[in-house]
Design a protein around this motif. Sequence first.
Motif, PDB file in Angstrom:
ATOM      1  N   SER A  61       0.825  -1.202   0.000  1.00  0.00           N
ATOM      2  CA  SER A  61       0.000   0.000   0.000  1.00  0.00           C
ATOM      3  C   SER A  61       0.865   1.261   0.000  1.00  0.00           C
ATOM      4  CB  SER A  61      -0.978  -0.001   1.172  1.00  0.00           C
ATOM      5  OG  SER A  61      -0.286   0.245   2.358  1.00  0.00           O
ATOM      6  N   GLN A  62       2.083   1.161   0.509  1.00  0.00           N
ATOM      7  CA  GLN A  62       2.972   2.326   0.453  1.00  0.00           C
ATOM      8  C   GLN A  62       3.777   2.366  -0.835  1.00  0.00           C
ATOM      9  OE1 GLN A  62       5.341   1.834   4.007  1.00  0.00           O
ATOM     10  NE2 GLN A  62       4.010   3.179   5.174  1.00  0.00           N
ATOM     11  N   ARG A  63       3.611   1.333  -1.634  1.00  0.00           N
ATOM     12  CA  ARG A  63       4.366   1.208  -2.883  1.00  0.00           C
ATOM     13  C   ARG A  63       5.867   1.161  -2.611  1.00  0.00           C
ATOM     14  NH1 ARG A  63      -0.240   0.233  -3.904  1.00  0.00           N
ATOM     15  NH2 ARG A  63      -1.539   1.276  -5.446  1.00  0.00           N
ATOM     16  N   ASP A  64       6.218   0.517  -1.510  1.00  0.00           N
ATOM     17  CA  ASP A  64       7.631   0.372  -1.184  1.00  0.00           C
ATOM     18  C   ASP A  64       8.109  -0.894  -1.895  1.00  0.00           C
ATOM     19  OD1 ASP A  64      10.083   0.656  -0.123  1.00  0.00           O
ATOM     20  OD2 ASP A  64       9.459   0.662   1.976  1.00  0.00           O
ATOM     21  N   PHE A  65       8.336  -0.741  -3.201  1.00  0.00           N
ATOM     22  CA  PHE A  65       8.524  -1.896  -4.080  1.00  0.00           C
ATOM     23  C   PHE A  65       9.635  -2.843  -3.636  1.00  0.00           C
ATOM     24  CE2 PHE A  65       6.927   1.381  -7.247  1.00  0.00           C
ATOM     25  CZ  PHE A  65       5.619   0.962  -7.107  1.00  0.00           C
ATOM     26  N   THR A  66      10.765  -2.281  -3.237  1.00  0.00           N
ATOM     27  CA  THR A  66      11.894  -3.147  -2.894  1.00  0.00           C
ATOM     28  C   THR A  66      11.564  -4.044  -1.697  1.00  0.00           C
ATOM     29  OG1 THR A  66      12.749  -1.246  -1.708  1.00  0.00           O
ATOM     30  CG2 THR A  66      13.770  -1.753  -3.813  1.00  0.00           C
ATOM     31  N   VAL A  67      10.800  -3.507  -0.746  1.00  0.00           N
ATOM     32  CA  VAL A  67      10.443  -4.310   0.418  1.00  0.00           C
ATOM     33  C   VAL A  67       9.481  -5.436   0.038  1.00  0.00           C
ATOM     34  CG1 VAL A  67       9.314  -4.276   2.665  1.00  0.00           C
ATOM     35  CG2 VAL A  67      10.868  -2.437   2.040  1.00  0.00           C
ATOM     36  N   VAL A  68       8.522  -5.139  -0.837  1.00  0.00           N
ATOM     37  CA  VAL A  68       7.597  -6.182  -1.292  1.00  0.00           C
ATOM     38  C   VAL A  68       8.391  -7.317  -1.933  1.00  0.00           C
ATOM     39  CG1 VAL A  68       5.641  -6.731  -2.781  1.00  0.00           C
ATOM     40  CG2 VAL A  68       5.801  -4.483  -1.723  1.00  0.00           C
ATOM     41  N   GLN A  69       9.273  -6.923  -2.870  1.00  0.00           N
ATOM     42  CA  GLN A  69      10.120  -7.902  -3.554  1.00  0.00           C
ATOM     43  C   GLN A  69      10.894  -8.764  -2.575  1.00  0.00           C
ATOM     44  OE1 GLN A  69      10.825  -8.524  -6.633  1.00  0.00           O
ATOM     45  NE2 GLN A  69      10.518  -6.756  -7.929  1.00  0.00           N
ATOM     46  N   GLY A  70      11.579  -8.081  -1.658  1.00  0.00           N
ATOM     47  CA  GLY A  70      12.422  -8.774  -0.696  1.00  0.00           C
ATOM     48  C   GLY A  70      11.610  -9.732   0.159  1.00  0.00           C
ATOM     49  N   GLY A  71      10.483  -9.267   0.653  1.00  0.00           N
ATOM     50  CA  GLY A  71       9.629 -10.098   1.499  1.00  0.00           C
ATOM     51  C   GLY A  71       9.165 -11.342   0.766  1.00  0.00           C
ATOM     52  N   VAL A  72       8.684 -11.143  -0.458  1.00  0.00           N
ATOM     53  CA  VAL A  72       8.189 -12.269  -1.245  1.00  0.00           C
ATOM     54  C   VAL A  72       9.314 -13.269  -1.518  1.00  0.00           C
ATOM     55  CG1 VAL A  72       7.258 -12.948  -3.478  1.00  0.00           C
ATOM     56  CG2 VAL A  72       6.309 -10.983  -2.295  1.00  0.00           C
ATOM     57  N   LEU A  73      10.481 -12.748  -1.873  1.00  0.00           N
ATOM     58  CA  LEU A  73      11.615 -13.628  -2.175  1.00  0.00           C
ATOM     59  C   LEU A  73      11.989 -14.467  -0.948  1.00  0.00           C
ATOM     60  CD1 LEU A  73      14.168 -11.790  -4.453  1.00  0.00           C
ATOM     61  CD2 LEU A  73      12.892 -13.895  -4.856  1.00  0.00           C
ATOM     62  N   VAL A  74      12.023 -13.828   0.201  1.00  0.00           N
ATOM     63  CA  VAL A  74      12.399 -14.565   1.406  1.00  0.00           C
ATOM     64  C   VAL A  74      11.380 -15.659   1.716  1.00  0.00           C
ATOM     65  CG1 VAL A  74      12.647 -14.364   3.897  1.00  0.00           C
ATOM     66  CG2 VAL A  74      13.788 -12.740   2.416  1.00  0.00           C
ATOM     67  N   ILE A  75      10.094 -15.327   1.598  1.00  0.00           N
ATOM     68  CA  ILE A  75       9.063 -16.338   1.852  1.00  0.00           C
ATOM     69  C   ILE A  75       9.171 -17.487   0.857  1.00  0.00           C
ATOM     70  CG2 ILE A  75       6.577 -16.782   1.715  1.00  0.00           C
ATOM     71  CD1 ILE A  75       6.036 -14.498   3.336  1.00  0.00           C
TER      72      ILE A  75
END
Lengths: 325, 279, 525
Positions: free
Chosen positions: A287-301
């Motif tokens: 929702s904050q469009r913090d793209f790098t964090v979304v990417q990182g989170g998904v990759l780790v999961i």
Amino acid sequence: MKKIMNKLLQLILVLLGITILVFSLLYLIPGDPAVTLLGQDATQEEINRFKEQMGLNDSYIDQLTRYIGGVIQGDLGKSYIQNESVVDIVLSTLPATLELAIVALIIALLIAIPIGILSAVKRATWIDYLGMIFAQIGVSMPVFWLGLLLILGFSIHLNILPSFGRGGSVFEALIKTITTGNLYYIFESLKYLILPALTLGLMSAAFITRMVRAAMLEVLQMDYVRTADAKGVSDSMIIIKHAFRNALIPIVTIIGLQFGNLLGGAIVTETIFAWPGVGRLIITAISQRDFTVVQGGVLVIAFLFAVINLIVDLLYTLINPRIRS
Amino acid sequence: MKGIEIKRILKNKSIVIGGTIVLLLILCAIFAPIISTHDPYEMNMNETLLKPGEQGHLLGTDQYGRDLLTRIIYGARVSLIVGISSVAISMIIGVTIGLIAGYYGGLIDAFFMRIVDIFLSFPVVLLAIALVAALGPGIENVIIAIGLVYWTNYARVVRGNVLSIKEEDFVQAAKTIGSSNFRIIFYNILPNTMSSIIVIATLGLGVAIVSEATLSFLGLGIEPPEASWGWTLAFGMKYIRETAHLSLYPGLAIIITVLGFNLLGDGIRDLTDNKLEKK
Amino acid sequence: MKDRIKLLFVICVVAVLAACSFSNPEESISSGDEGASYKNEIKVGLDVDATKLDPRLASDSSSKRVTEVVYNGLIRLNANLEAMPDLAESWENPDELTWIFNLRKDVKFHDGEELTAEDVKYTFDTILDPAFQSNSLALFSPITSVEVIDDYKVQFNLSQPYAPLLSYLEIGIVPKHLAEADSESLTTKPVGTGPYKFESWDKNNKIVLTANKEYWNGAPKTDKLVYFIIPDNSTRVASLESGDIDFIHSPLSASDVERMRGNKDFVTEEKEGVGYTYLNFNMKNDKTADLKVRQAISHLIDKETISKAIYRGMDKPAKSPLIPASWAYSDDVPDFEYSPEKAKELLKEAGYEDTNGDGIVEKNGVDLEIELSTHTEDPNRIQVVEYLQNELSKNGIKTSVTTTEWSTFSNNMMEGKYQVALLGWLNLFDPDRATYNQFHSSSGNNYGKYNNPKVDALLEEGRKTNDQAKRQEIYKEIATIVNEEVAYNVLLYQGYVVIHSKKLVGFESSPNGSFFNMVNVQVEN
């Protein structure tokens, strides 16, 4: 050995695919972190300046190759919003999610294995029907609904458990309790975990119950169980010794898969209970469009999920000696 | 012959109970205007949040004074539309990929199975959330998002079926008489995978309906004033401390519906499994 | 054999458990003077996690809640939004373009360094540097330079007279020696001069602050101030009720506020806030460009009902962009009353009539279609939009609703991709802030591209005038014009609500939601 290498190669391909998929999806989402960061007063000019500086105005291909280049070097980038490395942010939230998922899984198993076995053994009796009704309803219930009912009951009406947040790491609390002999630490930590873990665990228990029952039924129909029966070995012995051990193989597989589902279910559960884990991190970041964090989170999961599958594979060979040879 | 079949179906409790629920749901959706007592969209700001039974509202009213029972009956339409359409999308994608991957094998198979792995290795809820965020809100986009997310089951199961079917005599025979691959896939193989597809689809309907509710709960669902259960439930939670009916009944509607589809799916599976055994 | 091992195991477990104690080792109580005992921490529930804890970069409310107690500004706004001395003991205005501030001499940063005029200059120099990307840049844009006169005297030079300046100087002054050494460290580890020191930030969970015992204006009464991040409005209230936290404030859901008003264990304090919720009309859209259509829609809005039924009286029906909390408020700016008949008439004058009997008005065979949009983060706004959709549809306007996440919504607003949008403005400390960006034809936040040269001229004049009474007249005129031309339809004045446990004493709320008064708060045991 060759099998493991093969698996690892597949894992890398899958992770690369996820990176590209998620990146492309995020690229398509309208809006950008500037809106969150610069506030509502920001003008188009200011936003453009920000995007220019952050490289968000570059072409899709440029951004993607730059990102993948970073990932290969182990650099998941920096959060746009929080000014910290994504690796740090994700790793700081990971223990909370793992803790939640593991405790939820334990709860699920504690509920599912007895009910599953009992349902299978007492097939087509009211015990079985009751067990299956529980399982069916559990599977059909939206997680967030269950979570809110539990908050309503335990936090608001009974007021015995906190409705949100995390009371510090359970692992650390356990060590502290062991070293100091003071149970206060572990209780203080666990009381926050109970409701979210129960929410997640009940949902999962419903799935596992069905699997355990099905696996047990299959085994119970096999010949050697019948033989044991004929020999006059008592009922409970048969079930535990023969049937359950054999039913374990499909059950372990299911649990492995279920752990992945738990990580997914954790996303919604973490949102309801304000549990500071990866799931909530990702939702907030979207929702904050913090793209790098979304990417990182998904990759780790995804990585975690793959590792768990590998472990399940190994366990599988361990439990079932026939595969080894 | 037919009589025996029907008897066997009727003996299966799952099918009977699940089927009845699903049938009732479909009837509700079709005859919504006839069986409901109020207008689903008409607001009455003087009669908001009435409790069940008050002033002729059997299940009470929502925060705009609309009759909740009527909203739930109309909600069956939304749920069925979302469920059926998104399952259709998943099915078309998944079955096509499963057929192609299983039939051709080799690199094509490996490629598609890696894509399946990608979709399976992270939470699909996330993917749906991101998709709706990218596509925008509204019923069509919710359908597309759910449809694009849940196709992997079809692909895996159909592929598995194809792998065993393609070795069977009748497929080999079709090959030797020079039938085109397309013909073999769609005329010889596809019909033989139908029973698995039906089972997955029936179970998938439940999953799709819960997904819609979850997306609505996260604020990414269907737009008002559509009478979606998920939406009503998500907003009902805001009032849960005043009155539980607004979140309780839509929640029950979801649970019963999903239960219906699950039971039906399980029942069909039992039935087809038994058939296979008899072969 | 096996049973014996089992027995042994059980005995061991029991022995270990018996050896364990069960007590809270960290429980320490700070006692008050009158013998009543108080807790050593205040637990506050906030809705979102902070982003950047540097006052120059803090744009979200949670970051501000941290910076306003960790830092001091030159001034501090009181409950009437008037400037009071803080780091600046006094100030003078030798001419319209010059402001001189005299700083306190006894102020130290949390690391022991003294605060001087250099820090003030540094703070504003960085804000004014576009490369620094401060979201406050626009507020201070009329400043041409900041000069250090001596260690405790600093001068602001302006390019034009700028009346609102003083009320924006609440922004925290950062330590130059730390910021210069590492410009990013302050975003995660703030070091200020304020009553509370930063201790830790557990992302998405909590932010811990501790009392600054050497605070120049007297140490805070409670040792610890902890902010817990609880995103869901209802969960936050539930946590307050169950005693997990002591204090919450807006945003809150209206039904919770209504319920808590009747709860005797808690204090619910409601005030006029510093924001409004409004409908934004796109002047570049062919349907809403028609003044008569905008006026007709305005006649279909029953603000009383919206305030009562959806906001439960938490937010009050509004009349104009001038908020009641401000000295600039006028009660008699003309507004549109709820009247479907007048709406129908206006639509007819605009050429829209229902000629084919389908319940929808049309002009030249084309239906009048309106799309109402808002963002998903605020359930109240979604409900307002849903309610208006019904009102408009009932009265012959074919209306649809679109709700998107804030980022998408905001993007659409910027790009003019909307017809009628429901949103709000916050932090309207000065009437300039409630009008200039919104209605000036050159402003980047004038999403609807409203353009009236007379309004532009008045807005400039309001900025340049220092006399409060004169400014009030000017803003009243602006409000009257934009109301008549329906640039906005301001629906509600946002209320500011604080709910805390009865045991929490000493809090005085301020309309801008500031936590500065936490210094006086104590929580009884």
